[in-house]
Structures are given as structure tokens and as C-alpha cells.
Design an enzyme around this catalytic site. Structure first.
Site, mmCIF file in Angstrom:
data_model
loop_
_atom_site.group_PDB
_atom_site.id
_atom_site.type_symbol
_atom_site.label_atom_id
_atom_site.label_comp_id
_atom_site.label_asym_id
_atom_site.label_seq_id
_atom_site.Cartn_x
_atom_site.Cartn_y
_atom_site.Cartn_z
ATOM 1 N N CYS A 330 0.831 -1.215 0.000
ATOM 2 C CA CYS A 330 0.000 0.000 0.000
ATOM 3 C C CYS A 330 0.861 1.258 0.000
ATOM 4 O O CYS A 330 0.358 2.345 -0.286
ATOM 5 C CB CYS A 330 -0.906 0.010 1.226
ATOM 6 S SG CYS A 330 -2.071 -1.342 1.216
ATOM 7 N N GLU A 504 -1.215 2.773 13.285
ATOM 8 C CA GLU A 504 -0.738 1.495 13.810
ATOM 9 C C GLU A 504 0.751 1.600 14.070
ATOM 10 O O GLU A 504 1.415 2.500 13.561
ATOM 11 C CB GLU A 504 -0.979 0.389 12.781
ATOM 12 C CG GLU A 504 -2.419 0.247 12.391
ATOM 13 C CD GLU A 504 -2.652 -1.027 11.606
ATOM 14 O OE1 GLU A 504 -2.305 -1.055 10.411
ATOM 15 O OE2 GLU A 504 -3.146 -1.989 12.200
HETATM 16 C C1 SIN Z 1 0.816 -2.421 3.422
HETATM 17 O O1 SIN Z 1 1.137 -2.605 2.271
HETATM 18 O O2 SIN Z 1 -0.373 -2.421 3.731
HETATM 19 C C2 SIN Z 1 1.811 -2.222 4.534
HETATM 20 C C3 SIN Z 1 3.168 -1.955 4.076
HETATM 21 C C4 SIN Z 1 4.176 -1.769 5.195
HETATM 22 O O3 SIN Z 1 3.872 -1.935 6.376
HETATM 23 O O4 SIN Z 1 5.301 -1.446 4.863
#
Ligand code: SIN
Length: 523
Positions: A330, A504
Site C-alpha cells: 500500500c 498502527e
Molecule cells: C501495506 O502494504 O499495507 C503495509 C506496508 C508496510 O507496512 O510497509
């Protein structure tokens, strides 16, 4: 000090669950499931669990249904997990509610010690857990080890956070009154996680929940359930009592399971990582009972290269940022904006670096980049490439799916991609670096912010004034200034706009606790 029986009952619960585990070992069904673990080739085959986990017991679906899990690099079946539904979800929630009564009464130090034990067990089984991630997700072993260590770091971090959930004393305007604020765990938490980080997206939530004194029902994705189940196995060995962690595996019944996890009045909080449309649906369901919600949803990260950047560093930054997980994170760079005067140099150096990638099965030591999770993911990248080309972009490298077994797409670099191409409007989630040219800082900041989402954003510049201006102007939750790597357990991870709610990691334990005021009067 808590009553001594709290720890004693925790320990006896653990012993009784170990006894039950030994009984299950002897059961013929268990022996069958152990046999299927050979597809993983682990040093310790008992880490492969092929059943759901409810109230400290490994269980099948009530109707015996199963989900087949395949290796995306080969399409070979790795094994099966139960196709659970509404009834199993309700049982899991009830078990979590029952366990909350005792787990929430443990001291922060007791929870710290159990989490540190889990951390140590995760480290002890690093090779197996990383291999499991590679097999079910496809990412190369080195990267899987990176995810595994990232995953373990959340358990370590939240073990340490557990003992720092300080309250407050607030001076009162009323004479004879003392205000004390204490923090208490919210209750049963529903955790819904994606396949791109089969382990780390669970521990980022579960570590915080357990440290706070909450209990959890987890729905891992059907593509990568084994890492979640292995974590439950290790958590049991670490001393997490029955019912504190429950895992419901599902695919076809995902709507019923997800609805129950969000609507049940017993559940007090929902934590989700995944796409923005699903996040909106779950948030609506949770709204009926005004649950707390944490959401980490999609991003469409801008990655900006200014003409005063260190170009070598910017190329390395985009390599790691864009192509991590074969572009399936993400926080991956999705829109790459390069200033005109350095555009040609940046594009050719990037294409040269990407041409050296070795795409293949993640178990192969030579492999630098693995497959996409499934063919639908390949279709999406293909559609984005076709759209960009139809609108005037050119292929510098790749541009095509790789035929044969497995879900592979060639690492791709496109130049002269229009700002309004599909790839710049939607998260691609694949190995496609789409380069768009810009002239001025003002223009590129406007382009970067021209999206409904805002998770991460990156830029490279050596002008200190510009670094501050752009970092503050980007509408995102996390900025990488002269770095393509931001992910760490210690940071507040999360987005703005339609990328989510809450944070988070970092101080994220507070998302799992309620503040309670106790006003002492009559002094
Ligand atoms: C995600 O892709 O949702 C998290 C990526 C990350 O914690 O680096």
C-alpha cells in the site's frame, strides 16, 4: 498487585491447552493434516497448521468444507484450510469474550513477558516462517525474511509498549476533586488482514491488541492463511491462553464472516488493512454499534524526483519503494513524477537497474522479484499498461505478462505517462513504474495531491527549504524525504483522506485502549 490466582489460572489454562494439543496430535485427522505439511519443506513441520483456531483448539469447518491454497509462483497446491462461516465466527467471538475476562486482568508485565516469549519463538523459527511467507505469497526468500523480522519487531515493540500505558492526573477546577485517568483494554477486537504481508499485517494489530489486554478474532486472507495459523501455534507455545487469539479462515463465506466480525455487539473494535472500497463497507457495518475502527486502506503514493536530487539515491529509492513485494504494498510508489531537466537521465538509469532484476520462484536464491498474487492482479497491471500506451506512453522496459505457470508480469518502466492515465488514478499493485514529467514544484505538489487517498508520499531533493515545504504540503500520513523506505514498527503508520483512520505501530496501542476518568471528590 493483582491476585496471585490470575497468573496461576493463566498458567493452568496454558497447560490444559498443551494437553489438548497433545490429544489432537494423536487424532487420525491431525496425522492427515501433518502429512500435507510436507509441501512446505520446513525444518519443523508442526508449524504448518491446516485448521482454524478457536478457543485454543484446532478445528475444521462445521460442514467439512476447505479452501485450497496455492503457491502463486507455480500454481501448485500447498494445502487446505477450513472454509468457515457464520457459526464458527460466532464461536470465535464468544471464545474471545470469555477469554477477555481473564486476559484483561493480567498485568502489563505478564503480557510483556508472554509477548517477548512469542518474539523469541518467532526469531527461533525465522527460516521456517520466512519460507512459509515465500510459499504462500511468492515474495523472494530474502524479502520474506525481511517481512518476518518486521513482523516480529511489532511483537517486540508492543511487548515494550505494554508496560508504558500510563494514565494521567489532571488538576481539577473544583476544590476537593482529583481527576485520575486510567487506560483499559477496549475488549474483543476483530482483525482483518491482507495477503501482501501474510505475517506483519497481523502482528502490527495483534501485538498492540494483546499488549493492551484485548482478545482477538482474526480473519486472515484465503490466499495466505498459513502464516497466521503458525503465529497462533507459536503464541500458544509462548503462553497465550485459549480464546485470547482465534482464527477463522474463510473464502466463499467472507461476507457473512466479515459482517459478523463488524456487527456483533460483543466486538468492541475492528482493525482492517486492505482496499478502500472494502474498508468503507466494513466501517459502515461497524457504525451500527459505533465500534472503534482502525483502517489502513489503499494508497496512490507519489514519488517525486526534483532536479536538485541525488539521482543515484533517487533511483535506488524508487527501486526499493516501487518494486518491494513486486509492487504489491500500500506504500509502494505508484505515480513517479520526474522534473524535466533530469527526466531522461533518471529514466535511463532506472530502466538499466530494473533490467537486472531476476524474476522467478521466490525459493530460488537468484530471484529478486516474485510473482503477483494471482492472475487477476496480472490483468490489472496489463490493463494499466495498455491504457497508458493508448494515451501516448512509451515502453522503456517490460510491458508484458510472462507466459507459463504462475502469475508473473515483467518488471516494467513506462515513460511519458500522462498525469490522467489509469495508472496515475488507481493503485496498480504491480511491478509497473510509470514516469510522468513535471516542470515546477507548485505543479507537482498539485498533481501529487490530486487524489482521494493519502497514505505515503516520497520525494528526493537536496534543497533544505524545499524538503520542508514539500513534506508539509503533501496530503499523506507518511512522507519519505530522500528515502524510499519508511516502514518500521516504531512509527505512526497510517494515512489521511480515504487511506484510513487511526495509526498502527508507534503509539498505536492507544487505539486498543479506552481512557477512563475517575474523579475523586469529597477531599
Ligand atoms: C501495506 O502494504 O499495507 C503495509 C506496508 C508496510 O507496512 O510497509
Amino acid at each position: 498487585m493483582p491476585p496471585a490466582r490470575t497468573l496461576t489460572s493463566t498458567v493452568s489454562l496454558v497447560f490444559s491447552s498443551q494437553l489438548r494439543a497433545r490429544q489432537i496430535y494423536r487424532h487420525p485427522a491431525f496425522r492427515f493434516r501433518m502429512a500435507s505439511s510436507s509441501a512446505f519443506g520446513l525444518k519443523e513441520a508442526s508449524l504448518v497448521r491446516s485448521q482454524g483456531f478457536i478457543d485454543g483448539k484446532w478445528v475444521d469447518a462445521k460442514d467439512g468444507g476447505v479452501i485450497k491454497v496455492t503457491n502463486p509462483a507455480t500454481t501448485e497446491e500447498l494445502g487446505t484450510v477450513p472454509e468457515m462461516g457464520l457459526a464458527e465466527t460466532k464461536e470465535a467471538i464468544d471464545a474471545a469474550a470469555k477469554a477477555f475476562k481473564t486476559w484483561s486482568k493480567t498485568t502489563a508485565n505478564q503480557r510483556h513477558d508472554i509477548l517477548i516469549k512469542l518474539y523469541a519463538l518467532m526469531k527461533e523459527h525465522s527460516d521456517d516462517l520466512a519460507r512459509m511467507i515465500t510459499l504462500e505469497n511468492g515474495k523472494p526468500l530474502a524479502e520474506a525474511m525481511g517481512e518476518h523480522l518486521y513482523s516480529a519487531s511489532f511483537i517486540e515493540w508492543f511487548a515494550e509498549e505494554a508496560v508504558r500505558t500510563y494514565g494521567e492526573q489532571i488538576p481539577s477546577p473544583f476544590p476537593g476533586v482529583r481527576n485520575i485517568v486510567i487506560k483499559q483494554p477496549v475488549g474483543v477486537v476483530s482483525i482483518l488482514t491482507p495477503w501482501n504481508f501474510p505475517s506483519a499485517m497481523i502482528t502490527r494489530k495483534l501485538g498492540a491488541a494483546l499488549a493492551a489486554g484485548c482478545t482477538a478474532v482474526i480473519k486472515p486472507p484465503p490466499e495466505t492463511p498459513f502464516s497466521a495459523l503458525a503465529l497462533a501455534e507459536l503464541a500458544t507455545r509462548a503462553g497465550v491462553p485459549p480464546g485470547v487469539i482465534n482464527i477463522v479462515t474463510t473464502q466463499s463465506n467472507v461476507r457473512d464472516v466479515g459482517r459478523e466480525m463488524c456487527e456483533s455487539p460483543i466486538v468492541q473494535k475492528v482493525s482492517f488493512t486492505g482496499s478502500t472500497p472494502v474498508a468503507k463497507m466494513l466501517a459502515q457495518m461497524a457504525a451500527g454499534t459505533l465500534k472503534k475502527v482502525s483502517i489502513e486502506a489503499g494508497g496512490n503514493a507519489p514519488f517525486i524526483v526534483f532536479d536538485d536530487a541525488d539521482i543515484d539515491a533517487a533511483v535506488e529509492g524508487v527501486i526499493v519503494c516501487k518494486f518491494r513485494g513486486t509492487g504489491q504494498t500500500c506504500v509502494c510508489a505508484n505515480r513517479i513524477f520526474v522534473q524535466s531537466s533530469v527526466y531522461a537521465e533518471f529514466a535511463s538509469r532506472l530502466a538499466e537497474r530494473v533490467a537486472a532484476f531476476k524474476v522467478g520462484n521466490g525459493l530460488d536464491k537468484e530471484t529478486t522479484h516474485g510473482p503477483l498474487i494471482h492472475d487477476r492482479a496480472v490483468d490489472k497491471v496489463e490493463a494499466h499498461v495498455e491504457d497508458a500506451l493508448a494515451n501516448g506512453a512509451q515502453v522503456l522496459l517490460g510491458g508484458k505478462r510472462i507466459p507459463g505457470a504462475g502469475s508473473f508480469f515483467a518488471p516494467t518502466v513506462l515513460s511519458d505517462v500522462p498525469a490522467d492515465a489509469l495508472v496515475n488514478r488507481e493503485e496498480t499493485f504491480g511491478p509497473l513504474a510509470a514516469l510522468t514529467r513535471f516542470e515546477t514544484e507548485e505543479e507537482v505538489v498539485a498533481m501529487a495531491n490530486n487524489t482521494a487517498v493519502g497514505l505515503a508520499g516520497y520525494f528526493f531533493s537536496r534543497d533544505v527549504g524545499r524538503v520542508w515545504r514539500v513534506a508539509e504540503a503533501l496530503e499523506v500520513g507518511m512522507v519519505g524525504a530522500n528515502t524510499g523506505v519508511i516502514s518500521q514498527a516504531v512509527i505512526p503508520f497510517g494515512g489521511v483522506k480515504e487511506s484510513g483512520l487511526g495509526r498502527e505501530g508507534g503509539h498505536g496501542i492507544s487505539e486498543y485502549m479506552n481512557e477512563k476518568l475517575i474523579a475523586f471528590g469529597g477531599l
